[in-house]
Motif scaffolding. Sequence first.
Motif, PDB file in Angstrom:
ATOM      1  N   THR A  12      53.053  24.445  35.698  1.00  0.00           N
ATOM      2  CA  THR A  12      52.938  25.900  34.981  1.00  0.00           C
ATOM      3  C   THR A  12      51.822  26.655  35.583  1.00  0.00           C
ATOM      4  N   GLU A  13      50.796  26.231  36.399  1.00  0.00           N
ATOM      5  CA  GLU A  13      49.788  26.997  36.926  1.00  0.00           C
ATOM      6  C   GLU A  13      50.143  27.150  38.099  1.00  0.00           C
ATOM      7  N   VAL A  14      50.821  26.591  38.898  1.00  0.00           N
ATOM      8  CA  VAL A  14      51.144  26.335  40.333  1.00  0.00           C
ATOM      9  C   VAL A  14      51.399  28.189  41.047  1.00  0.00           C
ATOM     10  N   HIS A  15      52.197  28.700  40.473  1.00  0.00           N
ATOM     11  CA  HIS A  15      52.457  30.061  41.128  1.00  0.00           C
ATOM     12  C   HIS A  15      51.283  31.118  41.051  1.00  0.00           C
ATOM     13  N   GLY A  16      50.786  30.874  39.828  1.00  0.00           N
ATOM     14  CA  GLY A  16      49.340  31.686  39.442  1.00  0.00           C
ATOM     15  C   GLY A  16      48.396  31.182  40.704  1.00  0.00           C
ATOM     16  N   TRP A  17      48.115  30.171  40.877  1.00  0.00           N
ATOM     17  CA  TRP A  17      47.346  29.784  41.835  1.00  0.00           C
ATOM     18  C   TRP A  17      47.625  30.254  43.130  1.00  0.00           C
ATOM     19  N   ILE A  18      48.929  30.073  43.571  1.00  0.00           N
ATOM     20  CA  ILE A  18      49.107  30.692  44.896  1.00  0.00           C
ATOM     21  C   ILE A  18      48.881  31.995  45.142  1.00  0.00           C
ATOM     22  N   GLY A  19      49.328  32.729  44.175  1.00  0.00           N
ATOM     23  CA  GLY A  19      49.188  34.197  44.044  1.00  0.00           C
ATOM     24  C   GLY A  19      47.816  34.493  44.022  1.00  0.00           C
ATOM     25  N   PHE A  20      47.013  33.885  42.812  1.00  0.00           N
ATOM     26  CA  PHE A  20      45.589  34.726  42.769  1.00  0.00           C
ATOM     27  C   PHE A  20      44.646  33.942  43.391  1.00  0.00           C
ATOM     28  N   GLN A  21      44.858  32.797  44.156  1.00  0.00           N
ATOM     29  CA  GLN A  21      43.844  32.111  44.900  1.00  0.00           C
ATOM     30  C   GLN A  21      44.157  31.653  46.372  1.00  0.00           C
ATOM     31  N   LEU A  22      45.234  30.937  46.473  1.00  0.00           N
ATOM     32  CA  LEU A  22      45.372  30.798  47.937  1.00  0.00           C
ATOM     33  C   LEU A  22      45.658  31.947  48.818  1.00  0.00           C
ATOM     34  N   ILE A  23      46.507  32.921  48.449  1.00  0.00           N
ATOM     35  CA  ILE A  23      46.892  33.827  49.315  1.00  0.00           C
ATOM     36  C   ILE A  23      45.830  34.908  49.657  1.00  0.00           C
ATOM     37  N   PRO A  24      45.006  35.318  48.537  1.00  0.00           N
ATOM     38  CA  PRO A  24      43.898  36.042  48.989  1.00  0.00           C
ATOM     39  C   PRO A  24      42.709  35.301  49.807  1.00  0.00           C
ATOM     40  N   TRP A  25      42.362  34.111  49.508  1.00  0.00           N
ATOM     41  CA  TRP A  25      41.665  33.319  50.449  1.00  0.00           C
ATOM     42  C   TRP A  25      42.214  33.149  51.824  1.00  0.00           C
ATOM     43  N   LEU A  26      43.505  32.988  51.940  1.00  0.00           N
ATOM     44  CA  LEU A  26      44.095  32.723  53.312  1.00  0.00           C
ATOM     45  C   LEU A  26      43.829  34.037  54.010  1.00  0.00           C
ATOM     46  N   SER A  27      44.171  35.247  53.258  1.00  0.00           N
ATOM     47  CA  SER A  27      44.121  36.453  54.030  1.00  0.00           C
ATOM     48  C   SER A  27      42.753  37.016  54.280  1.00  0.00           C
ATOM     49  N   ALA A  28      41.866  36.569  53.246  1.00  0.00           N
ATOM     50  CA  ALA A  28      40.374  36.948  53.856  1.00  0.00           C
ATOM     51  C   ALA A  28      40.013  36.007  55.082  1.00  0.00           C
TER      52      ALA A  28
END
Lengths: 294, 95
Positions: free
Chosen positions: A114-130
């Motif tokens: 239930t937390e996976v998509h939030g983790w992708i959008g709010f943590q993984l993607i911003p971190w990878l982008s930065a």
Amino acid sequence: MVCRVILPRQFRAPELFPQVQREFGRLERIPNHVQFDFSQLQFARPSGVVFLSNLTRYLRRNGCRVTYCGLDPSRDPIAYMDDSLFFEQHCGRRLLDSSQPRPTTRPLMEIRHTEVHGWIGFQLIPWLSASSGVPETELAEFRTCMSELFNNIQDHTEYDVGSVFAQWYPQEHKLEIVVADFGSGIPRTVRTVEAIDSDANAILRSFDEGFSAKSRPTNRGAGLHYLRQNVLDNLGGNLRVHSGSGVVRFEKNGNSHQVKLCEGSGFCPGTMVELEIRTDRIEFDEVNDGSFEW
Amino acid sequence: MVVVVKDLVSSCDTNYDGMVVHKHVLSALHGTDSVVVDFSGIPNVTSSFVNCAFVALLQDFDFAQIRSRLHLQNVNRQIGNLVRDRMKKEAATVA
């Protein structure tokens, strides 16, 4: 009696699977006490960290006492694992108070579906982008690949959690991300609808466009195919999938997709996916005005 | 009529998200000739979402009707490619 498992010098999942099979069979033989010995470790990779984390949780869930020895935090692989928060999660505290997640990683995490998509959008993607300098908007295909991966893993497990760990290699513009669970695995799910002999062939079948075990009535066999196509064609990457006794590696050779199957080199409980992408191979979309034509 | 996806779901990742959007799009198509689905603020969609939101429309309308009456706006490359690809492939299997 303590079952002592000496971890291999190269701490990667493919080196661990044969060891698991030797010590625990297909996890039908679980001892009362397992001690993992880290003293031989020379080099740790994300797949090793994720796999041992999942295995520890699985053994403990089944009443086994799990302890670790040979933990010298001055050694590089142990320091890497401490920074990845492995020992905080499994021993209750970090080996050194000064250990902390490295900027080049998204530390080890047990994550609920239930937390996976939030983790992708709010943590993984911003971190990878930065980390990579690629705008978040240009990571849409990668973001969908990750969501497809988790949606599909969810279809092959009876547990509602999995583990994930990501490592960024700045010199190579490369992301390595490992996702794993300890569910029933892809081969068993595939065999609910088709008789397929080997686990590797069953994994390969699950990536065919239009193939679905219909774990949910609306599934149409598009997700894993999308993942494979986009990782290889648009993200300059490759994909390695372990489940049961099968391993399938998807990579690109020139303009064609190459598939390598391997069977019987150990046992992977559940499913583990190792995904690599190259952010310097992502093509930017400079002309999109938001319009759409069928 | 305009269906703004962001007003209905926070993201387009799951079957459930798709079912919510499907319900509104289907209702709009039954009530009016031309329907616009606006993807402002949506960074990406998954195949699970597209299957539930759009492919399921093929149970009520043929693809030619959908193409002429359903319009998408503010879509990025990923959303456009996946919706187009899934709909074309599923329409071909229905035909």
